[in-house]
Design a protein around this motif. Structure first.
Motif, mmCIF file in Angstrom:
data_model
loop_
_atom_site.group_PDB
_atom_site.id
_atom_site.type_symbol
_atom_site.label_atom_id
_atom_site.label_comp_id
_atom_site.label_asym_id
_atom_site.label_seq_id
_atom_site.Cartn_x
_atom_site.Cartn_y
_atom_site.Cartn_z
ATOM 1 N N GLN A 127 0.783 -1.224 0.005
ATOM 2 C CA GLN A 127 0.007 0.005 0.029
ATOM 3 C C GLN A 127 0.896 1.254 -0.019
ATOM 4 O OE1 GLN A 127 -2.294 2.037 3.390
ATOM 5 N NE2 GLN A 127 -3.773 0.633 2.417
ATOM 6 N N ALA A 276 -2.548 -0.296 8.175
ATOM 7 C CA ALA A 276 -2.214 -1.343 6.916
ATOM 8 C C ALA A 276 -1.071 -2.268 7.212
ATOM 9 C CB ALA A 276 -2.013 -0.173 5.860
ATOM 10 N N ASP A 287 -6.135 -1.744 0.679
ATOM 11 C CA ASP A 287 -6.142 -1.078 -0.476
ATOM 12 C C ASP A 287 -4.995 -0.586 -1.002
ATOM 13 O OD1 ASP A 287 -9.080 -0.770 -0.345
ATOM 14 O OD2 ASP A 287 -9.172 0.847 0.655
ATOM 15 N N LYS A 288 -4.538 -0.516 -2.265
ATOM 16 C CA LYS A 288 -3.345 -0.461 -2.956
ATOM 17 C C LYS A 288 -2.926 0.968 -2.710
ATOM 18 C CE LYS A 288 -0.358 -2.607 -5.356
ATOM 19 N NZ LYS A 288 0.456 -3.550 -4.725
ATOM 20 N N THR A 289 -3.894 1.867 -2.747
ATOM 21 C CA THR A 289 -3.545 3.468 -2.215
ATOM 22 C C THR A 289 -4.570 3.885 -1.507
ATOM 23 O OG1 THR A 289 -4.743 4.232 -4.290
ATOM 24 C CG2 THR A 289 -2.298 3.797 -4.451
#
Length: 308
Positions: A127, A276, A287-289
Motif C-alpha cells: 500500500q 495497513a 487498499d493499494k493506495t
C-alpha cells in the motif's frame, strides 16, 4: 476421584486461558519495522508519532529508524528489517527510486511493505498511503495567485530530487499556475525540504531576481527559510505559500509572514500506514493506495489545524 476431577478441571481452565491469551496477544507477536527519511523535520516526527500511537493501541511492536536523509543508509535499514524477519515494513523513502531494490528484497521474503507519505518507483508495495500531493500543489497555485491578485513574479523552492512528494507537488503547482497568465515563474531550485537550505537558496534567488513577489515552497521548512531570507518583505511585498501544515508553519501563517500552507495530516498518515502494515502482516487485504485529503490553511482558519 474428587481431587482428580479438580485437577483435570483446573488443567482445562489453564489451557482455555492460555488459548485466550494466545488469541488476545496475537498482535503482540507482530513486529513492524519503520524507516523514516529524517527525524530532523517536525513533519516526519509527527508521522512517526502517529505510527507509534497506533502501534501502542494495537499492542504491536514497532521499531523506528532514522535514515537521516541518506538513501543508502535507508536501504541498509530496510534490509536489516528483512533479515530480522519483521512481519511488515513501513518505509518513508528518502529517494523513491533508490528504495526499490530493498523493497524488492522484502517482497522476495514475503514481507509486505507499506510506503508512507512518498511512493516507491520500480517496485511493488502493498500500500501507498500519502497526501494528495498533486491536488495540494494545485491548491497552492490557486491560493498564491489569489494572494497576488493574479499577477506577479514567482519562484519555486523544490524538495529533495527523486522524491514523489516533490515531483507531485511541483507538477500540481505547475498545472495550477497555468490558469494565471499574469504570473511568471522565473526560477525553480531544489532546497531539499530543509530550512537552512531554503534560507540559502532564497538569498541567492533574491540577488538574481530582486523583483520576486511570490514564493511557493514545497514544504514548510523551506518556506520558513525563505521567510528568514526575505526579512521584512515576507507577508507584505512577497507572499509565501508552503506545504505541510507543521506547527511552525501554521504559526507563521497566523503571524502573517507566510500567506498560507497546504495542511497535511502527518499523524493520520502514520496511523494509517501502521494500521495497513498490521493488517497486511496478518494476511488481510488492504487498499493499494490511500490518499489523505489536504486543505489550504490561511490566517483565517489556521487555528483549526494546530492540533491535527
Amino acid at each position: 476421584m474428587r481431587i482428580s476431577a479438580i485437577v483435570i478441571a483446573g488443567a482445562a481452565l489453564t489451557l482455555g486461558l492460555a488459548a485466550c491469551g494466545s488469541d488476545g496477544g496475537a498482535s503482540g507477536d507482530v513486529k513492524i519495522g519503520m524507516s523514516v527519511s529524517t527525524l530532523n523535520n517536525p513533519y516526519f516526527v509527527q508521522l512517526r508519532d502517529g505510527a507509534q500511537a497506533e502501534a501502542s493501541r494495537l499492542g504491536v511492536q514497532l521499531t523506528v529508524t532514522d535514515a537521516q536523509n541518506d538513501a543508502s543508509q535507508q536501504v541498509n535499514q530496510v534490509q536489516n528489517f528483512t533479515s530480522q524477519a519483521m512481519k511488515a515494513i513501513i518505509i518513508n523513502p528518502v529517494d523513491s527510486d533508490a528504495a526499490a531494490p530493498a523493497v524488492k528484497a522484502a517482497d522476495r521474503s514475503s514481507i509486505p511493505v507499506v510506503a508512507a507519505d512518498r511512493g516507491i518507483n520500480g517496485a511493488e508495495v502493498t500500500q501507498t498511503v500519502a497526501s494528495d500531493n498533486v491536488s495540494g500543489g494545485k491548491q497552492a497555485a490557486q491560493e498564491l495567485a489569489k494572494q497576488l491578485g493574479g499577477k506577479g513574479v514567482v519562484v519555486v523552492l523544490q524538495g529533495t530530487p527523486g522524491t514523489s512528494a516533490s515531483r507531485d507537488r511541483g507538477q500540481g503547482f505547475a498545472d495550477g499556475i497555468k490558469a494565471y497568465p499574469g504570473i511568471q515563474v522565473v526560477a525553480k531550485q531544489p532546497a531539499d525540504f530543509d530550512r537552512a537550505k531554503g534560507l540559502d537558496v532564497m538569498t541567492n534567488l533574491l540577488q538574481s531576481h530582486p523583483n520576486i513577489t511570490g514564493v511557493f515552497a514545497e514544504n514548510d521548512e523551506m518556506a520558513l527559510g525563505a521567510i528568514k531570507a526575505l526579512g521584512g518583505k515576507a507577508g507584505s511585498q512577497v507572499k509565501v505559500v508552503g506545504f505541510d501544515g507543521t506547527p511552525d508553519g501554521l504559526k507563521a501563517v497566523e503571524a502573517g509572514t507566510m500567506a498560507a500552507t497546504v495542511a497535511q495530516q502527518p499523524r493520520l498518515l502514520g496511523q494509517q500506514a501502521l494500521d495497513a502494515a498490521v493488517r497486511a502482516a496478518k494476511g488481510e487485504g488492504v487498499d493499494k493506495t490511500v490518499a489523505v485529503p489536504v486543505k489550504v490553511a490561511t490566517k483565517e482558519n489556521a487555528a483549526q489545524f494546530q492540533t491535527s
